[in-house]
Design an enzyme around this catalytic site. Structure first.
Site, short mmCIF file in Angstrom:
data_model
loop_
_atom_site.label_atom_id
_atom_site.label_comp_id
_atom_site.label_asym_id
_atom_site.label_seq_id
_atom_site.Cartn_x
_atom_site.Cartn_y
_atom_site.Cartn_z
N HIS A 77 0.84 7.31 8.61
CA HIS A 77 2.06 6.73 9.18
C HIS A 77 3.14 7.78 9.42
O HIS A 77 4.19 7.47 9.97
CB HIS A 77 2.60 5.63 8.25
CG HIS A 77 1.74 4.40 8.21
ND1 HIS A 77 1.75 3.47 9.21
CD2 HIS A 77 0.85 3.97 7.30
CE1 HIS A 77 0.89 2.51 8.92
NE2 HIS A 77 0.32 2.79 7.76
N LYS A 113 0.86 -1.18 0.00
CA LYS A 113 0.00 0.00 0.00
C LYS A 113 0.90 1.23 0.00
O LYS A 113 1.95 1.22 0.62
CB LYS A 113 -0.91 0.02 1.23
CG LYS A 113 -1.92 -1.11 1.28
CD LYS A 113 -2.80 -0.98 2.51
CE LYS A 113 -3.82 -2.11 2.58
NZ LYS A 113 -4.65 -2.00 3.81
N HIS A 124 0.80 5.89 3.51
CA HIS A 124 -0.25 6.84 3.83
C HIS A 124 0.25 7.87 4.83
O HIS A 124 1.11 7.59 5.66
CB HIS A 124 -1.47 6.10 4.40
CG HIS A 124 -2.72 6.93 4.42
ND1 HIS A 124 -3.04 7.77 5.47
CD2 HIS A 124 -3.72 7.06 3.52
CE1 HIS A 124 -4.19 8.38 5.21
NE2 HIS A 124 -4.62 7.96 4.04
#
Length: 618
Positions: free
Chosen positions: A184, A178, A181
């Site tokens: 994080h 992923k 984002h």
């Protein structure tokens, strides 16, 4: 940092103790009704004198030292340099009578008299205040800053006797396959700060990035890629393509039970070690980490170990066997395995550690990871940095470790943090960290375009990114970590507010001063040239740096350091306007230049602890 125990050595009257005492040499301590000197704060034998004082007060020397603090500066009036908290001293006096604090402060102040070190003694609310000889204060602070360099503040007696420990810090931990984002970001910069601070204090720190690279999401992703994936897209823009696949397969799974069933089967194959499934998973993992490393490089963050949940898929089975052997594992009617944390069979207070099909869960793998790290590092402390939504999870993990008989579970600590709201780029609502960093750099370049000095920069993009990251970090660190906050792009990039841009601007301005005017030898400066209110305020503030570091070392909150650096920058901005260097007498210019150089040094030290790379031009 000037040690607290070298600032003044006060021999207190026996009114604070039940009987007369003797010092280390057998001499009687002077009694009530006499005046007592504040001895030379640089006395070679100070530690002996602290021991004498501790016997008089019947309290440990370290308690006395921590009762002494620098007085916060005031914009409205000149303040003393140090204060002795009478309440704190009496609190430690083992139950002796505690008269009115203010009366006791006045009595104590009356027993003391000024000398060549202390020029003024006064009382405040529950304190005895000491004003230090200004020339001595000036020379000593500047000398300490330049002698200690990057260790200024860390050699303070506030940290004396601090044992060197092995510390493991787990932070960042994005989900593989992923895009990184923005959620994080907080874990990454907070964990980096904690690791920086622990290392600065002399601890042996191991930084671990524990990837979310296992679990049912890979069942969905594996199935999704088989249905919707393209190899050429995966190679050209791996995380973006995997993100698109993951979104599409989740939509399909919501409408088609067969897709969800296929996802469960794919993850079961992963757990069973199927070569084809593992090969696809490994490709996703390798491509993800390659992209993450580039992000960390831009953030100035490094790790000692890249780990992940997948490392513990085998060891999680060992954990399950151990839990079963200890009689802690219980089976539900659905076939899942749980641990009863209530001790009373309350299902609402249980933790699931295995699915009905035998596959592991997040908690199981965290248990295996904790046990493995203790075997590998024999840590004294392990710190997990994640959002506050995982507080219950870590409470359960730590509790299960205790039930398993691991006493070291007490050494594990979770540092939770709140949610950032409103961090959106101009491109849309989906906020990936790379987009935020790029947006930050772009906005700083736009702001710098109005500055004349930006044209002289060798690498304006790099400078813009460093200043922009400072803006993000300071905005994040200004409040309590557990608090949520609303992100505001315009406020973050203000150059004159309490922002990271202001800190970088101050550092760059001071760096420019040093480039323009060369510093001579510190021993040649005339301390009488730095007795103006602006210089004294800066020197007093520099004295407080060790206390600020100590606060942050206790609660692991960066806000103490941020507040200190912002105040230091504001004081410097005022001083820069009034304390001119150009055209002044050489001794005046030299003294002021050393003062500004000391500020820049401490400012840079603090920024680096926070994870900010100071810039010399902007």
């Amino acid at each position: 940092m000037i040690p607290r125990s070298r600032l003044f050595q006060v021999e207190l009257g026996i009114s604070l103790v039940p009987q007369r005492q003797k010092d280390g040499a057998g001499r009687k301590v002077r009694g009530e009704g006499r005046e007592f000197l504040i001895s030379d704060w640089f006395a070679i034998h100070f530690r002996d004198r602290v021991s004498q004082l501790s016997r008089v007060l019947d309290l440990p020397p370290e308690n006395l030292i921590k009762s002494i603090s620098a007085v916060p500066i005031s914009k409205k009036e000149e303040v003393a340099d140090f204060q002795l908290s009478v309440h704190s001293v009496l609190e430690c006096s083992n139950g002796h009578s505690k008269p009115d604090i203010q009366v006791q402060a006045r009595r104590l102040a009356e027993k003391l008299k000024c000398d060549t070190v202390v020029s003024e003694i006064s009382t405040g609310p529950g304190t005895v205040n000491f004003k230090i000889n200004r020339e001595l204060l000036t020379k000593t602070v500047l000398q300490q800053v330049f002698e200690d360099g990057i260790n200024y503040g860390l050699k303070s007696e506030l940290f004396s006797g601090l044992p060197q420990k092995k510390v493991v810090v787990e932070f960042s931990s994005p989900n593989v396959a992923k895009k990184f984002h923005v959620g994080h970001l907080r874990s990454t910069i907070i964990g980096n700060f904690i690791a920086n601070l622990k290392e600065a204090l002399g601890h042996q720190v191991t930084r671990i990035n524990y990837f979310g690279d296992w679990g049912m999401q890979f069942g969905l992703l594996g199935t999704g890629f088989q249905l919707f994936g393209y190899e050429e897209k995966l190679q050209s823009n791996p995380l973006q393509h995997l993100f698109e696949v993951y979104v599409q397969v989740n939509k399909e799974a919501a409408d088609d039970e067969n897709v969800e069933k296929s996802a469960r089967e794919f993850f079961h194959q992963l757990e069973a070690g199927d070569k084809q499934a593992l090969s696809l998973w490994q490709k996703f993992r390798d491509l993800s980490i390659k992209e993450y490393v580039q992000i960390y490089k831009r953030l100035g963050v490094h790790f000692d170990e890249y780990s992940g949940e997948s490392f513990y898929r085998e060891k999680s089975r060992e954990v399950l066997r151990l839990l079963d052997k200890k009689g802690l594992l219980q089976r539900t009617k659905k076939g899942t395995a749980v641990i009863d944390l209530s001790g009373k069979g309350d299902p609402s207070l249980s933790c699931t550690v295995m699915r009905s099909n035998g596959t592991s869960l997040y908690a199981t793998r965290d248990l295996a990871a904790a046990i493995d790290r203790m075997n590998k590092y024999n840590f004294d402390s392990m710190i997990y940095v994640t959002d506050k939504g995982q507080q219950n999870h870590f409470q359960q993990v730590f509790q299960i470790l205790k039930l398993m008989g691991f006493e070291w579970a007490e050494r594990c600590r979770h540092i939770p943090f709140g949610v950032v709201q409103g961090m959106k780029t101009r491109r849309g609502d989906v906020t990936f960290l790379e987009d935020v960093i790029n947006e930050t750099r772009l906005r700083m370049l736009e702001n710098m375009a109005f500055s004349k000095t930006s044209k002289e920069l060798e690498n304006p993009h790099e400078t813009a990114e460093r200043v922009g990251l400072a803006a993000l970090i300071i905005q994040d660190f200004k409040g309590h970590l557990l608090s949520d906050y609303k992100f505001n792009w315009d406020r973050v990039f203000q150059s004159r507010g309490d922002t990271g841009v202001f800190l970088q601007y101050t550092h760059a301005r001071l760096s420019s001063l040093e480039e323009t005017f060369e510093c001579g030898h510190l021993r040649n400066i005339n301390a009488t040239c730095l007795q103006d209110p602006q210089s004294i305020s800066i020197l007093q503030h520099l004295l407080r740096y060790d206390e600020v570091l100590f606060k942050s070392s206790q609660d692991l909150q960066p806000r103490h350091i941020v507040s200190y650096l912002i105040t230091l920058s504001h004081l410097t901005a005022v001083a820069h306007k009034t304390l001119q260097i150009k055209g002044r007498l050489p001794e005046v210019a030299e003294a002021r230049l050393h003062l500004f150089k000391a500020v820049r040094s401490v400012l840079a030290n603090g920024m680096k602890l926070l994870g900010i790379t100071p810039v010399s031009r902007m």
